[in-house]
Design a protein around this motif. Sequence first.
Motif, mmCIF file in Angstrom:
data_model
loop_
_atom_site.group_PDB
_atom_site.id
_atom_site.type_symbol
_atom_site.label_atom_id
_atom_site.label_comp_id
_atom_site.label_asym_id
_atom_site.label_seq_id
_atom_site.Cartn_x
_atom_site.Cartn_y
_atom_site.Cartn_z
ATOM 1 N N ARG A 42 0.661 154.452 -42.559
ATOM 2 C CA ARG A 42 0.034 154.663 -41.257
ATOM 3 C C ARG A 42 -0.478 153.349 -40.689
ATOM 4 N NH1 ARG A 42 -1.719 159.636 -43.322
ATOM 5 N NH2 ARG A 42 -3.702 158.811 -44.037
ATOM 6 N N TRP A 44 0.698 150.340 -41.282
ATOM 7 C CA TRP A 44 1.852 149.569 -40.800
ATOM 8 C C TRP A 44 2.382 150.145 -39.482
ATOM 9 C CZ3 TRP A 44 2.440 144.942 -42.382
ATOM 10 C CH2 TRP A 44 2.184 144.565 -43.705
ATOM 11 N N SER A 45 2.361 151.422 -39.394
ATOM 12 C CA SER A 45 2.850 152.046 -38.155
ATOM 13 C C SER A 45 1.974 151.672 -36.968
ATOM 14 C CB SER A 45 2.885 153.572 -38.315
ATOM 15 O OG SER A 45 3.810 153.943 -39.316
ATOM 16 N N GLU A 46 0.664 151.634 -37.210
ATOM 17 C CA GLU A 46 -0.242 151.216 -36.140
ATOM 18 C C GLU A 46 0.034 149.776 -35.734
ATOM 19 O OE1 GLU A 46 -2.539 152.962 -34.386
ATOM 20 O OE2 GLU A 46 -1.819 154.766 -35.406
ATOM 21 N N LEU A 47 0.351 148.954 -36.712
ATOM 22 C CA LEU A 47 0.662 147.556 -36.411
ATOM 23 C C LEU A 47 1.917 147.463 -35.545
ATOM 24 C CD1 LEU A 47 0.034 144.530 -36.862
ATOM 25 C CD2 LEU A 47 1.567 144.620 -38.845
ATOM 26 N N VAL A 48 2.918 148.278 -35.890
ATOM 27 C CA VAL A 48 4.148 148.309 -35.075
ATOM 28 C C VAL A 48 3.802 148.733 -33.649
ATOM 29 C CG1 VAL A 48 6.361 149.479 -34.760
ATOM 30 C CG2 VAL A 48 5.664 148.706 -37.035
ATOM 31 N N ASN B 79 -0.557 154.662 -30.605
ATOM 32 C CA ASN B 79 0.663 154.451 -31.381
ATOM 33 C C ASN B 79 1.666 155.578 -31.154
ATOM 34 O OD1 ASN B 79 2.185 152.895 -33.221
ATOM 35 N ND2 ASN B 79 1.698 154.332 -34.854
ATOM 36 N N LEU B 187 -6.470 147.499 -36.174
ATOM 37 C CA LEU B 187 -5.793 148.666 -36.738
ATOM 38 C C LEU B 187 -6.715 149.865 -36.933
ATOM 39 C CD1 LEU B 187 -3.451 146.914 -39.340
ATOM 40 C CD2 LEU B 187 -2.934 147.708 -37.022
#
Lengths: 278, 190
Positions: A42, A44-48, B79, B187
């Motif tokens: 999650r 990493w996904s937020e970073l993307v 996101n 984040l």
Amino acid sequence: MTTRDDIRDDLPLYALGTLEAEERAAVEQALAEDPSLAAELREWSELVGLLALDAPDAAPPEVRDRLVARVRSDQPADKVARRRLGWHVPLAAAAALLLSILAYREIGFRAERTRNVQTLAALQKALTARESELATANASLATVERDAASLRAALAAAEESLSVVQQRGLTLVSLKETKDSPPAQGHILLSPPTGRALFYAFGLPKVPDDKVYELWWITEKDGPVRAAIFHPDEHGLGRVEAAVPESAGAIQAAAVTVEVAGGVDKPQGPMVLLGNAS
Amino acid sequence: MSRAAITNVLDTDHLVAALRARDERALTQLYDRYGSAIYGLALRVTGDAGAAEEISIDTFWQLWQHVDRFDGTQGSLQNWLFTIARSRAIDRVRARIARKRTTAEDPTEVNEVRRPEETAELVERRRLVRDAMSSLSADQRTALNLAYYEGLSHSQIAERLQEPLGTVKTRIRQAMIALRRTLGPLLSMP
């Protein structure tokens, strides 16, 4: 063999979507077996997701307006125009729609008016036909009524004649033309008990309009007594009902003369029929 | 989490709840917050302003129609929206593969225009992300852009760049780790 560290190394690539199918399957299997990896994924996904903020272009104002319009109209996605429209296009579309509606209504009104005119003309024509039929029917009715009146009159005369004929003590008086008259004859049915008499003449010619046939009783005490006037039809048939005088004494004979229109009290014109009662 | 971040979380939760109640104002507030970023992302991927507009609208339409599918425990709303927009934009580009692509290169000109409704916090995030991207090497940035904006796999990127597959994977992984190190504080924000 893929280790947990290998999977952890692939998580950012998995989040970015660059792994090949086989690598993705391995990560997904590990995620299913180790929930703690999901939390790491999650992140990493937020970073993307943050990478989107590297694209700085601002949206044109009309995008927001189109979004609001779609929400308000609740149109499906494929109904929205795929090109930038600007304001003039929707305005033109609205104007065109309005014009279309007005034109449609105008066309509708005209069509309806034409239909109404045609309907009215048809109704008027039908009314005229009905009126003509009604006039014909009225004429026929009048004819029928006249015929009925004639029949009623004939029936009344027949009933009257029958009522005389059916009485007791009926006397018949026969009449014949006189010496200088054209051939003709007649008879009288006398009913002394009722004081009524029926006269029939045959073969009498028509007389001028200012003349009339008059029937006379020739009595014992008063001599000629006026009985009735009549007009024979085109066949020379004459018929008339008369009353028998009560105080003039016995009836000795009956005669028919030609008199002025309206008749006279004493015979003055030529005698055309004569018959004795005895 | 900072006070601004906490406020933003609460505000986002409130907006999502309002969306579920079919409150149109919540959608426009979220558009004002993320609309330009999504449009910029879609434009960057597709290189087509019309397509970017359509993707922007479709992304928020998706939110409006399927807000119940959003699960705040699985990620941020931001996101979620960016993922939808990126996915749609990449799908569109793939649908017209004959089109010449220019998105692999760094943007030659940065349009600094932003909508006044965008929050100062989002503007600050933009700056941080841009700075973080600028801190990457050119090779890392190119590989990352090909992955992010064109949705290419490692092997496709390697083929495009005429580089070994392992090299490409390493560059992208290192770029992601560098970005995480720089953007880590963001984040935890929605």
